[in-house]
Scaffold this motif. Structure first.
Motif, PDB file in Angstrom:
ATOM      1  N   UNK A 270     -21.077   2.846  27.076  1.00 29.47           N
ATOM      2  CA  UNK A 270     -20.851   4.560  27.165  1.00 29.47           C
ATOM      3  C   UNK A 270     -21.688   4.538  26.554  1.00 29.47           C
ATOM      4  N   UNK A 271     -21.244   3.983  24.991  1.00 27.32           N
ATOM      5  CA  UNK A 271     -21.021   4.869  23.483  1.00 27.32           C
ATOM      6  C   UNK A 271     -22.796   4.828  23.768  1.00 27.32           C
ATOM      7  N   UNK A 272     -23.934   3.976  23.659  1.00 33.77           N
ATOM      8  CA  UNK A 272     -24.866   3.557  23.174  1.00 33.77           C
ATOM      9  C   UNK A 272     -25.848   4.988  23.770  1.00 33.77           C
ATOM     10  N   UNK A 273     -25.475   5.928  25.199  1.00 25.72           N
ATOM     11  CA  UNK A 273     -25.952   6.582  25.884  1.00 25.72           C
ATOM     12  C   UNK A 273     -25.490   7.892  25.676  1.00 25.72           C
ATOM     13  N   UNK A 274     -24.330   7.934  24.886  1.00 29.30           N
ATOM     14  CA  UNK A 274     -23.420   9.148  24.278  1.00 29.30           C
ATOM     15  C   UNK A 274     -22.864   9.928  26.289  1.00 29.30           C
ATOM     16  N   UNK A 275     -22.471   8.957  26.307  1.00 26.85           N
ATOM     17  CA  UNK A 275     -21.470   9.409  27.904  1.00 26.85           C
ATOM     18  C   UNK A 275     -20.246   9.494  27.666  1.00 26.85           C
ATOM     19  N   UNK A 276     -19.445  10.378  28.666  1.00 29.26           N
ATOM     20  CA  UNK A 276     -18.089   9.907  28.449  1.00 29.26           C
ATOM     21  C   UNK A 276     -17.082   8.930  29.508  1.00 29.26           C
TER      22      UNK A 276
END
Length: 456
Positions: A206-212
């Motif tokens: 989730x962090x890698x792709x900037x997702x909540x």
């Protein structure tokens, strides 16, 4: 009259006087598969276990309670923490520590293993109860299997003791305590260790792709396209064995009370959500033929962002610092969410009437075994706690998040598949979900079939 019962009577008298004064003035807190205490992973290592008196070693801080400082007596205890049971070593340690802190107390441990060619544990309990010589304290099954000890009338209602000691009972999770309570309100046992299910997710992805993080259904829907575009499977799910996923979606839609309306049409949006996720490509390409082992490997290898599973998978994932666990968030308009957790407690502590009438020694030991300090050590081995407690020292981020999930929940429900006719459940999940996903059947049609099977 013994000390603890005097306290109960004194409390009742005080309450009665207070009410009188106020009146004069005018008014006035499972799929039952896998690793759990409900089905302990034990193995018999000897033909018979002799009664053994546990020797005391180093005392733990939790054992040094003032209420039991002057205790003297012998307690007969029977549990299934024996043989190769995973909790047996920790249980022996905490018992040793209690006796070291209470030199006048002798704990006679008559615990027996539950598995092997013979179930020595059930045989032991059944024999003792039939002979009207029950153990002072026993960790035994609740639910349907509570009929035998309850019919014997050899065990106390624990509710008066809980009411008399709010400091102790405040740590007993109300939602979990319901599993040890009958229709008349009798708290016949204190539920202890169980299983839990929820949604695992890989925070790193989730962090890698900037997702909540997937703490809401909107966040889940928002992440699907991004993961699919980057070759990441949103949900590691098998539609050949979709039971865990279906359980969580039903709970997310109808909440704790609605889950009891087995195969009701109110479940339809949850089944429709499975089709919606399938249509969006949220499942693996070969989800129709994948096994449970396949999806666990997919998730563990970082090729999937989320997975619905249970406590028995935590040990295999906890070394990955990016893993987290939460309850499946509520579906749009749904009644589920973080206040309800799928967690089953199939066993608990019973106290005999004889022990309760004799002295307070057994009660003090029960309070020790159900203290947050002891529970933290027990769940470090595995399972979920019916007592509010901290995560074990040195716990991984996954274990901490799972503990937070369970401490946040105010309602606990067991897995549906253990409460309905097996054929009815399988009709809905295997192959019902496949039919729904591919459009061959509607959720309402599959629910009607399962409802009919469940009522036969």
């Amino acid at each position: 009259m013994k000390k603890e019962m005097k306290k109960i009577l004194a409390t009742a008298l005080t309450c009665a006087m207070s009410i009188s004064l106020l009146a004069g003035c005018g008014g006035g807190s499972n799929s039952g598969s896998g690793e759990s205490a409900d089905a302990p992973a034990t193995e018999e290592t000897a033909a018979n276990q002799e009664e053994t008196t546990v020797e005391a070693e180093e005392p733990a801080a939790a054992a040094q309670d003032e209420s039991g400082a002057e205790d003297e007596g012998t307690i007969r205890v029977v549990t299934f923490f024996a043989g190769s049971d995973q909790w047996a070593p920790v249980y022996k340690e905490v018992v040793d520590e209690y006796m070291a802190a209470h030199p006048g107390v002798t704990i006679v441990d008559e615990s027996q293993p539950t598995s092997g060619t013979q179930d020595l544990f059930r045989t032991k309990i059944q024999s003792d109860v039939a002979a009207k010589t029950p153990p002072d304290l026993m960790l035994y099954y609740n639910g349907e299997e509570s009929k035998m000890p309850l019919d014997s009338e050899l065990f106390v209602d624990l509710k008066p003791y809980m009411d008399a000691d709010p400091q102790w009972s405040a740590n007993l999770k109300e939602g979990a305590m319901e599993a040890g309570r009958n229709e008349d309100g009798m708290q016949y046992c204190i539920p202890y260790i169980g299983y839990f299910e929820g949604m695992f997710y890989n925070k790193e992805l989730f962090d890698k792709y900037g997702l909540e993080e997937p703490t809401s259904w909107e966040n889940i829907e928002a992440c699907i396209d991004t993961f699919v575009e980057n070759g990441i499977v949103p949900f590691a799910t098998s539609l050949m064995k979709p039971s865990y996923m279906v359980e969580q979606l039903i709970l997310a839609q109808v909440g704790a009370e609605g889950q009891k309306d087995y195969f009701d049409d109110s479940w339809a949006p949850a089944l429709a959500a499975m089709k919606d996720l399938y249509d969006k490509g949220a499942f693996p390409a070969d989800c129709m033929t994948m096994t449970e082992d396949d999806i666990r490997v997919l998730f563990a290898d970082g090729k999937a962002a989320m997975m619905i599973n249970g406590s028995w998978t935590v040990s295999g994932l906890k070394d990955n610092e990016n893993m987290r666990m939460i309850t499946m968030p509520a579906l749009p308009g749904g009644k589920g969410g973080s206040d309800v957790a799928l967690s089953g407690f199939g066993s608990g502590w019973y106290m005999s009437k004889e022990a309760a009438e004799r002295d307070d020694v057994t009660l003090h030991f029960l309070k020790y075994m159900t203290s947050p300090e002891v529970m933290t050590r027990m769940i470090a081995v595995g399972g979920s706690s019916a007592i509010t407690c901290d995560a074990p020292e040195g716990a991984s981020p996954l274990e901490v998040s799972a503990n937070e999930m369970l401490n946040t929940a105010t309602k606990f429900v067991a897995a549906c598949d253990s409460q309905v006719v097996r054929e009815a459940w399988l009709n809905m999940t295997e192959p019902g979900i496949q039919y729904i996903a591919t459009g061959e059947s509607t959720p309402e049609e599959i629910l009607a079939q399962s409802r009919s099977l469940n009522e036969e």
